[in-house]
Design a protein around this motif. Sequence first.
Motif, PDB file in Angstrom:
ATOM      1  N   MET A   1       0.842  -1.191   0.000  1.00  0.00           N
ATOM      2  CA  MET A   1       0.000   0.000   0.000  1.00  0.00           C
ATOM      3  C   MET A   1       0.881   1.246   0.000  1.00  0.00           C
ATOM      4  N   ASP A   2       0.688   2.106  -0.960  1.00  0.00           N
ATOM      5  CA  ASP A   2       1.493   3.315  -1.084  1.00  0.00           C
ATOM      6  C   ASP A   2       0.676   4.516  -0.610  1.00  0.00           C
ATOM      7  N   PRO A   3       0.982   5.080   0.560  1.00  0.00           N
ATOM      8  CA  PRO A   3       0.199   6.205   1.072  1.00  0.00           C
ATOM      9  C   PRO A   3       0.200   7.430   0.172  1.00  0.00           C
ATOM     10  N   THR A   4       1.206   7.552  -0.711  1.00  0.00           N
ATOM     11  CA  THR A   4       1.251   8.731  -1.571  1.00  0.00           C
ATOM     12  C   THR A   4       0.103   8.763  -2.571  1.00  0.00           C
ATOM     13  N   GLN A   5      -0.580   7.622  -2.744  1.00  0.00           N
ATOM     14  CA  GLN A   5      -1.697   7.627  -3.676  1.00  0.00           C
ATOM     15  C   GLN A   5      -2.844   8.499  -3.180  1.00  0.00           C
ATOM     16  N   GLY A   6      -2.824   8.857  -1.899  1.00  0.00           N
ATOM     17  CA  GLY A   6      -3.872   9.720  -1.362  1.00  0.00           C
ATOM     18  C   GLY A   6      -3.541  11.193  -1.427  1.00  0.00           C
ATOM     19  N   ALA A   7      -2.423  11.545  -2.050  1.00  0.00           N
ATOM     20  CA  ALA A   7      -1.973  12.943  -2.039  1.00  0.00           C
ATOM     21  C   ALA A   7      -2.972  13.886  -2.687  1.00  0.00           C
ATOM     22  N   GLN A   8      -3.672  13.417  -3.716  1.00  0.00           N
ATOM     23  CA  GLN A   8      -4.591  14.292  -4.447  1.00  0.00           C
ATOM     24  C   GLN A   8      -6.018  14.255  -3.906  1.00  0.00           C
ATOM     25  N   ILE A   9      -6.291  13.362  -2.954  1.00  0.00           N
ATOM     26  CA  ILE A   9      -7.664  13.233  -2.465  1.00  0.00           C
ATOM     27  C   ILE A   9      -8.176  14.530  -1.833  1.00  0.00           C
ATOM     28  N   PRO A  10      -7.387  15.227  -0.992  1.00  0.00           N
ATOM     29  CA  PRO A  10      -7.914  16.472  -0.402  1.00  0.00           C
ATOM     30  C   PRO A  10      -7.659  17.712  -1.253  1.00  0.00           C
ATOM     31  N   ALA A  11      -7.499  17.556  -2.573  1.00  0.00           N
ATOM     32  CA  ALA A  11      -7.130  18.688  -3.435  1.00  0.00           C
ATOM     33  C   ALA A  11      -8.149  19.819  -3.367  1.00  0.00           C
ATOM     34  N   LEU A  63     -15.337  29.715   5.274  1.00  0.00           N
ATOM     35  CA  LEU A  63     -14.561  28.479   5.150  1.00  0.00           C
ATOM     36  C   LEU A  63     -15.147  27.366   6.025  1.00  0.00           C
ATOM     37  N   GLN A  64     -15.662  27.732   7.189  1.00  0.00           N
ATOM     38  CA  GLN A  64     -16.174  26.733   8.120  1.00  0.00           C
ATOM     39  C   GLN A  64     -17.377  25.993   7.543  1.00  0.00           C
ATOM     40  N   ALA A  65     -18.186  26.653   6.729  1.00  0.00           N
ATOM     41  CA  ALA A  65     -19.430  26.055   6.254  1.00  0.00           C
ATOM     42  C   ALA A  65     -19.216  24.818   5.372  1.00  0.00           C
ATOM     43  N   PRO A  66     -18.421  24.898   4.291  1.00  0.00           N
ATOM     44  CA  PRO A  66     -18.265  23.723   3.419  1.00  0.00           C
ATOM     45  C   PRO A  66     -17.207  22.737   3.878  1.00  0.00           C
ATOM     46  N   MET A  67     -16.386  23.118   4.872  1.00  0.00           N
ATOM     47  CA  MET A  67     -15.253  22.284   5.268  1.00  0.00           C
ATOM     48  C   MET A  67     -15.647  20.878   5.727  1.00  0.00           C
ATOM     49  N   PRO A  68     -16.682  20.697   6.580  1.00  0.00           N
ATOM     50  CA  PRO A  68     -17.020  19.336   7.017  1.00  0.00           C
ATOM     51  C   PRO A  68     -17.376  18.393   5.874  1.00  0.00           C
ATOM     52  N   ALA A  69     -18.143  18.887   4.904  1.00  0.00           N
ATOM     53  CA  ALA A  69     -18.526  18.031   3.779  1.00  0.00           C
ATOM     54  C   ALA A  69     -17.304  17.633   2.950  1.00  0.00           C
ATOM     55  N   MET A  70     -16.357  18.552   2.795  1.00  0.00           N
ATOM     56  CA  MET A  70     -15.137  18.236   2.054  1.00  0.00           C
ATOM     57  C   MET A  70     -14.307  17.184   2.792  1.00  0.00           C
ATOM     58  N   ILE A  71     -14.239  17.329   4.114  1.00  0.00           N
ATOM     59  CA  ILE A  71     -13.502  16.338   4.904  1.00  0.00           C
ATOM     60  C   ILE A  71     -14.168  14.971   4.792  1.00  0.00           C
ATOM     61  N   ASN A  72     -15.493  14.949   4.930  1.00  0.00           N
ATOM     62  CA  ASN A  72     -16.211  13.681   4.820  1.00  0.00           C
ATOM     63  C   ASN A  72     -15.923  12.996   3.491  1.00  0.00           C
ATOM     64  N   ALA A  73     -16.004  13.769   2.411  1.00  0.00           N
ATOM     65  CA  ALA A  73     -15.789  13.198   1.079  1.00  0.00           C
ATOM     66  C   ALA A  73     -14.365  12.674   0.935  1.00  0.00           C
ATOM     67  N   ALA A  74     -13.390  13.431   1.444  1.00  0.00           N
ATOM     68  CA  ALA A  74     -11.991  13.007   1.322  1.00  0.00           C
ATOM     69  C   ALA A  74     -11.726  11.733   2.116  1.00  0.00           C
ATOM     70  N   LEU A  75     -12.248  11.658   3.341  1.00  0.00           N
ATOM     71  CA  LEU A  75     -12.009  10.477   4.163  1.00  0.00           C
ATOM     72  C   LEU A  75     -12.760   9.260   3.636  1.00  0.00           C
ATOM     73  N   ASP A  76     -13.954   9.468   3.087  1.00  0.00           N
ATOM     74  CA  ASP A  76     -14.681   8.339   2.489  1.00  0.00           C
ATOM     75  C   ASP A  76     -13.936   7.802   1.268  1.00  0.00           C
ATOM     76  N   GLU A  77     -13.368   8.719   0.476  1.00  0.00           N
ATOM     77  CA  GLU A  77     -12.601   8.287  -0.694  1.00  0.00           C
ATOM     78  C   GLU A  77     -11.346   7.542  -0.264  1.00  0.00           C
ATOM     79  N   ALA A  78     -10.671   8.043   0.771  1.00  0.00           N
ATOM     80  CA  ALA A  78      -9.474   7.376   1.268  1.00  0.00           C
ATOM     81  C   ALA A  78      -9.815   5.993   1.825  1.00  0.00           C
ATOM     82  N   SER A  79     -10.925   5.905   2.554  1.00  0.00           N
ATOM     83  CA  SER A  79     -11.340   4.628   3.128  1.00  0.00           C
ATOM     84  C   SER A  79     -11.629   3.612   2.029  1.00  0.00           C
ATOM     85  N   ALA A  80     -12.341   4.047   1.003  1.00  0.00           N
ATOM     86  CA  ALA A  80     -12.663   3.148  -0.107  1.00  0.00           C
ATOM     87  C   ALA A  80     -11.400   2.687  -0.831  1.00  0.00           C
TER      88      ALA A  80
END
Length: 260
Positions: A1-11, A63-80
Amino acid sequence: MDPTQGAQIPAELIAMYSEAELQLLQMMVAAIVSGIDSPDWLANQTREMLRSRAQRQALAGQLQAPMPAMINAALDEASAAGVAGADADADDIPDALPAPSRPGRSNTAAKTEAWRTLSQFTQRLPGAAEELYGQVTTSIQVRNREIPRPGARTGALHGAVTPEGTRLDAAQQALDILTKRGITGFRDAAGRNWSLTSYIEMKSRTIVNQELIDSHTDRLLERGQSLIVVSSHRNPSPQCQKYEGQVLSLDGSKGWVIRP
Protein backbone atom coordinates in the motif's frame (compact mmCIF):
# COMPACT_ATOMS: atom_id res chain seq x y z
CA MET A 1 0.00 0.00 0.00
CA ASP A 2 1.49 3.32 -1.08
CA PRO A 3 0.20 6.20 1.07
CA THR A 4 1.25 8.73 -1.57
CA GLN A 5 -1.70 7.63 -3.68
CA GLY A 6 -3.87 9.72 -1.36
CA ALA A 7 -1.97 12.94 -2.04
CA GLN A 8 -4.59 14.29 -4.45
CA ILE A 9 -7.66 13.23 -2.47
CA PRO A 10 -7.91 16.47 -0.40
CA ALA A 11 -7.13 18.69 -3.44
CA GLU A 12 -10.47 20.53 -3.28
CA LEU A 13 -10.00 21.34 0.41
CA ILE A 14 -6.42 22.54 -0.16
CA ALA A 15 -7.50 24.71 -3.08
CA MET A 16 -10.22 26.37 -0.97
CA TYR A 17 -7.75 27.37 1.74
CA SER A 18 -5.11 28.45 -0.79
CA GLU A 19 -7.65 30.81 -2.34
CA ALA A 20 -8.55 32.06 1.13
CA GLU A 21 -4.90 32.93 1.82
CA LEU A 22 -4.78 34.95 -1.40
CA GLN A 23 -7.97 36.78 -0.43
CA LEU A 24 -6.59 37.57 3.03
CA LEU A 25 -3.43 39.03 1.51
CA GLN A 26 -5.47 41.09 -0.96
CA MET A 27 -7.58 42.46 1.90
CA MET A 28 -4.42 43.46 3.72
CA VAL A 29 -2.92 45.19 0.69
CA ALA A 30 -6.13 47.12 -0.01
CA ALA A 31 -6.26 48.33 3.61
CA ILE A 32 -2.59 49.33 3.71
CA VAL A 33 -2.55 51.30 0.44
CA SER A 34 -5.76 53.15 1.28
CA GLY A 35 -4.68 56.80 1.48
CA ILE A 36 -1.05 55.77 1.73
CA ASP A 37 0.27 59.23 0.75
CA SER A 38 -2.00 61.06 3.16
CA PRO A 39 -0.39 62.65 6.25
CA ASP A 40 -3.11 60.88 8.25
CA TRP A 41 -2.28 57.46 6.82
CA LEU A 42 -0.93 56.01 10.07
CA ALA A 43 -3.85 57.32 12.14
CA ASN A 44 -6.31 55.96 9.60
CA GLN A 45 -4.73 52.50 9.74
CA THR A 46 -6.59 51.77 12.97
CA ARG A 47 -9.89 52.21 11.15
CA GLU A 48 -8.66 50.18 8.18
CA MET A 49 -7.47 47.36 10.43
CA LEU A 50 -10.85 47.15 12.15
CA ARG A 51 -12.65 47.14 8.81
CA SER A 52 -10.42 44.43 7.38
CA ARG A 53 -10.70 42.45 10.64
CA ALA A 54 -14.44 42.12 10.05
CA GLN A 55 -13.72 40.94 6.49
CA ARG A 56 -11.22 38.34 7.73
CA GLN A 57 -13.65 37.00 10.29
CA ALA A 58 -16.37 36.75 7.66
CA LEU A 59 -14.02 34.84 5.37
CA ALA A 60 -13.17 32.40 8.16
CA GLY A 61 -16.89 31.81 8.65
CA GLN A 62 -17.30 31.11 4.95
CA LEU A 63 -14.56 28.48 5.15
CA GLN A 64 -16.17 26.73 8.12
CA ALA A 65 -19.43 26.05 6.25
CA PRO A 66 -18.26 23.72 3.42
CA MET A 67 -15.25 22.28 5.27
CA PRO A 68 -17.02 19.34 7.02
CA ALA A 69 -18.53 18.03 3.78
CA MET A 70 -15.14 18.24 2.05
CA ILE A 71 -13.50 16.34 4.90
CA ASN A 72 -16.21 13.68 4.82
CA ALA A 73 -15.79 13.20 1.08
CA ALA A 74 -11.99 13.01 1.32
CA LEU A 75 -12.01 10.48 4.16
CA ASP A 76 -14.68 8.34 2.49
CA GLU A 77 -12.60 8.29 -0.69
CA ALA A 78 -9.47 7.38 1.27
CA SER A 79 -11.34 4.63 3.13
CA ALA A 80 -12.66 3.15 -0.11
CA ALA A 81 -9.19 3.25 -1.67
CA GLY A 82 -7.68 1.52 1.35
CA VAL A 83 -10.27 -1.26 1.29
CA ALA A 84 -9.87 -1.74 -2.47
CA GLY A 85 -6.10 -1.96 -2.11
CA ALA A 86 -6.40 -4.54 0.67
CA ASP A 87 -8.83 -6.64 -1.34
CA ALA A 88 -6.47 -6.56 -4.31
CA ASP A 89 -3.64 -7.76 -2.06
CA ALA A 90 -5.74 -10.44 -0.35
CA ASP A 91 -7.15 -11.79 -3.60
CA ASP A 92 -3.63 -12.92 -4.52
CA ILE A 93 -3.31 -14.96 -1.29
CA PRO A 94 -4.75 -18.50 -1.54
CA ASP A 95 -5.87 -18.81 2.08
CA ALA A 96 -7.35 -15.32 2.44
CA LEU A 97 -10.90 -15.14 3.75
CA PRO A 98 -13.59 -13.95 1.35
CA ALA A 99 -14.33 -10.23 1.33
CA PRO A 100 -17.14 -9.55 3.85
CA SER A 101 -20.46 -8.45 2.44
CA ARG A 102 -21.26 -6.18 5.40
CA PRO A 103 -20.31 -2.49 5.36
CA GLY A 104 -16.68 -1.73 6.14
CA ARG A 105 -15.24 -0.01 9.19
CA SER A 106 -16.71 3.24 10.40
CA ASN A 107 -14.57 6.35 9.98
CA THR A 108 -16.87 8.59 12.03
CA ALA A 109 -14.25 9.12 14.73
CA ALA A 110 -11.64 10.12 12.14
CA LYS A 111 -14.09 12.60 10.60
CA THR A 112 -14.93 14.14 13.96
CA GLU A 113 -11.27 14.58 14.85
CA ALA A 114 -10.52 16.09 11.43
CA TRP A 115 -13.42 18.54 11.78
CA ARG A 116 -12.15 19.62 15.19
CA THR A 117 -8.57 20.07 13.99
CA LEU A 118 -9.42 22.08 10.88
CA SER A 119 -12.10 24.10 12.66
CA GLN A 120 -9.54 25.25 15.22
CA PHE A 121 -7.09 26.01 12.42
CA THR A 122 -9.71 28.08 10.58
CA GLN A 123 -10.52 30.08 13.70
CA ARG A 124 -6.87 31.11 13.90
CA LEU A 125 -6.74 32.56 10.37
CA PRO A 126 -8.02 36.09 11.15
CA GLY A 127 -5.57 36.53 14.01
CA ALA A 128 -2.60 35.24 12.00
CA ALA A 129 -3.48 37.59 9.13
CA GLU A 130 -3.81 40.53 11.53
CA GLU A 131 -0.41 39.78 13.04
CA LEU A 132 1.12 39.98 9.56
CA TYR A 133 -0.80 43.22 8.97
CA GLY A 134 0.82 44.73 12.06
CA GLN A 135 4.27 43.59 10.97
CA VAL A 136 3.83 45.21 7.55
CA THR A 137 2.61 48.57 8.90
CA THR A 138 5.45 48.67 11.43
CA SER A 139 7.99 47.91 8.72
CA ILE A 140 6.52 50.63 6.49
CA GLN A 141 7.04 53.22 9.22
CA VAL A 142 10.66 52.18 9.70
CA ARG A 143 11.42 52.05 5.99
CA ASN A 144 9.60 55.30 5.20
CA ARG A 145 11.87 57.24 7.56
CA GLU A 146 14.89 55.82 5.74
CA ILE A 147 13.71 56.93 2.26
CA PRO A 148 13.84 60.66 1.47
CA ARG A 149 10.76 62.40 0.07
CA PRO A 150 9.54 63.29 -2.46
CA GLY A 151 9.73 60.10 -4.47
CA ALA A 152 9.20 59.12 -8.04
CA ARG A 153 6.15 57.23 -9.29
CA THR A 154 6.51 53.53 -8.64
CA GLY A 155 4.95 50.41 -10.08
CA ALA A 156 1.48 49.29 -9.01
CA LEU A 157 1.23 47.48 -5.69
CA HIS A 158 -0.39 44.08 -6.29
CA GLY A 159 -2.82 45.62 -8.75
CA ALA A 160 -3.58 48.67 -6.56
CA VAL A 161 -3.83 52.23 -7.91
CA THR A 162 -0.39 53.86 -7.99
CA PRO A 163 -0.07 57.10 -5.97
CA GLU A 164 2.99 59.34 -5.79
CA GLY A 165 5.41 59.18 -2.86
CA THR A 166 7.99 57.04 -1.20
CA ARG A 167 5.70 55.56 1.45
CA LEU A 168 4.38 53.36 -1.34
CA ASP A 169 7.94 52.23 -2.03
CA ALA A 170 8.28 51.35 1.66
CA ALA A 171 4.97 49.48 1.57
CA GLN A 172 6.04 47.53 -1.51
CA GLN A 173 9.34 46.56 0.08
CA ALA A 174 7.68 45.52 3.33
CA LEU A 175 5.04 43.46 1.56
CA ASP A 176 7.59 41.79 -0.70
CA ILE A 177 9.64 40.68 2.30
CA LEU A 178 6.95 39.84 4.85
CA THR A 179 4.42 38.18 2.57
CA LYS A 180 6.95 36.09 0.65
CA ARG A 181 6.10 33.03 2.74
CA GLY A 182 2.41 33.85 2.95
CA ILE A 183 0.48 34.08 6.21
CA THR A 184 2.53 32.25 8.82
CA GLY A 185 2.21 31.46 12.50
CA PHE A 186 0.78 27.94 12.28
CA ARG A 187 2.84 25.51 14.37
CA ASP A 188 2.71 21.74 14.34
CA ALA A 189 3.26 19.40 17.29
CA ALA A 190 7.03 19.55 16.72
CA GLY A 191 7.03 23.35 16.95
CA ARG A 192 7.72 23.95 13.26
CA ASN A 193 6.27 27.11 11.73
CA TRP A 194 4.13 26.78 8.59
CA SER A 195 2.39 29.13 6.20
CA LEU A 196 -1.38 28.83 5.83
CA THR A 197 -1.28 26.89 2.56
CA SER A 198 1.65 24.68 3.55
CA TYR A 199 -0.01 23.80 6.85
CA ILE A 200 -3.34 22.85 5.30
CA GLU A 201 -1.55 20.74 2.69
CA MET A 202 0.44 18.92 5.37
CA LYS A 203 -2.46 18.47 7.79
CA SER A 204 -5.11 17.39 5.27
CA ARG A 205 -2.78 14.91 3.56
CA THR A 206 -1.72 13.50 6.92
CA ILE A 207 -5.37 12.96 7.89
CA VAL A 208 -6.21 11.35 4.54
CA ASN A 209 -3.12 9.13 4.52
CA GLN A 210 -3.87 7.88 8.02
CA GLU A 211 -7.38 6.91 6.95
CA LEU A 212 -5.98 5.20 3.87
CA ILE A 213 -3.59 3.14 6.01
CA ASP A 214 -6.15 2.35 8.72
CA SER A 215 -8.80 1.17 6.28
CA HIS A 216 -6.26 -0.95 4.41
CA THR A 217 -5.01 -2.51 7.64
CA ASP A 218 -8.46 -3.24 9.01
CA ARG A 219 -9.56 -4.85 5.75
CA LEU A 220 -6.54 -7.15 5.67
CA LEU A 221 -7.35 -8.27 9.20
CA GLU A 222 -10.95 -8.88 8.21
CA ARG A 223 -9.67 -11.21 5.54
CA GLY A 224 -7.47 -13.12 7.95
CA GLN A 225 -4.16 -11.53 7.00
CA SER A 226 -2.14 -10.22 9.94
CA LEU A 227 1.37 -10.15 8.44
CA ILE A 228 2.86 -7.61 6.07
CA VAL A 229 6.28 -7.07 4.49
CA VAL A 230 7.43 -3.44 4.56
CA SER A 231 8.48 -2.26 1.12
CA SER A 232 11.79 -0.54 0.35
CA HIS A 233 12.15 2.88 -1.26
CA ARG A 234 14.90 5.22 -2.36
CA ASN A 235 15.91 7.82 0.25
CA PRO A 236 13.60 6.63 3.07
CA SER A 237 13.13 8.70 6.18
CA PRO A 238 15.23 7.61 9.19
CA GLN A 239 12.15 6.49 11.14
CA CYS A 240 11.01 4.26 8.27
CA GLN A 241 14.34 2.91 7.05
CA LYS A 242 14.83 0.48 9.95
CA TYR A 243 11.58 -1.30 9.06
CA GLU A 244 12.24 -1.78 5.34
CA GLY A 245 12.07 -5.43 4.34
CA GLN A 246 10.80 -6.45 7.77
CA VAL A 247 7.83 -8.74 8.39
CA LEU A 248 5.45 -7.01 10.80
CA SER A 249 2.30 -8.10 12.58
CA LEU A 250 -0.80 -5.96 12.15
CA ASP A 251 -2.50 -7.29 15.28
CA GLY A 252 0.53 -7.51 17.56
CA SER A 253 0.66 -11.31 17.61
CA LYS A 254 4.06 -12.99 18.02
CA GLY A 255 5.51 -16.34 17.06
CA TRP A 256 6.51 -18.33 14.01
CA VAL A 257 4.43 -18.63 10.87
CA ILE A 258 5.41 -20.79 7.89
CA ARG A 259 4.05 -19.67 4.56
CA PRO A 260 4.32 -21.70 1.36
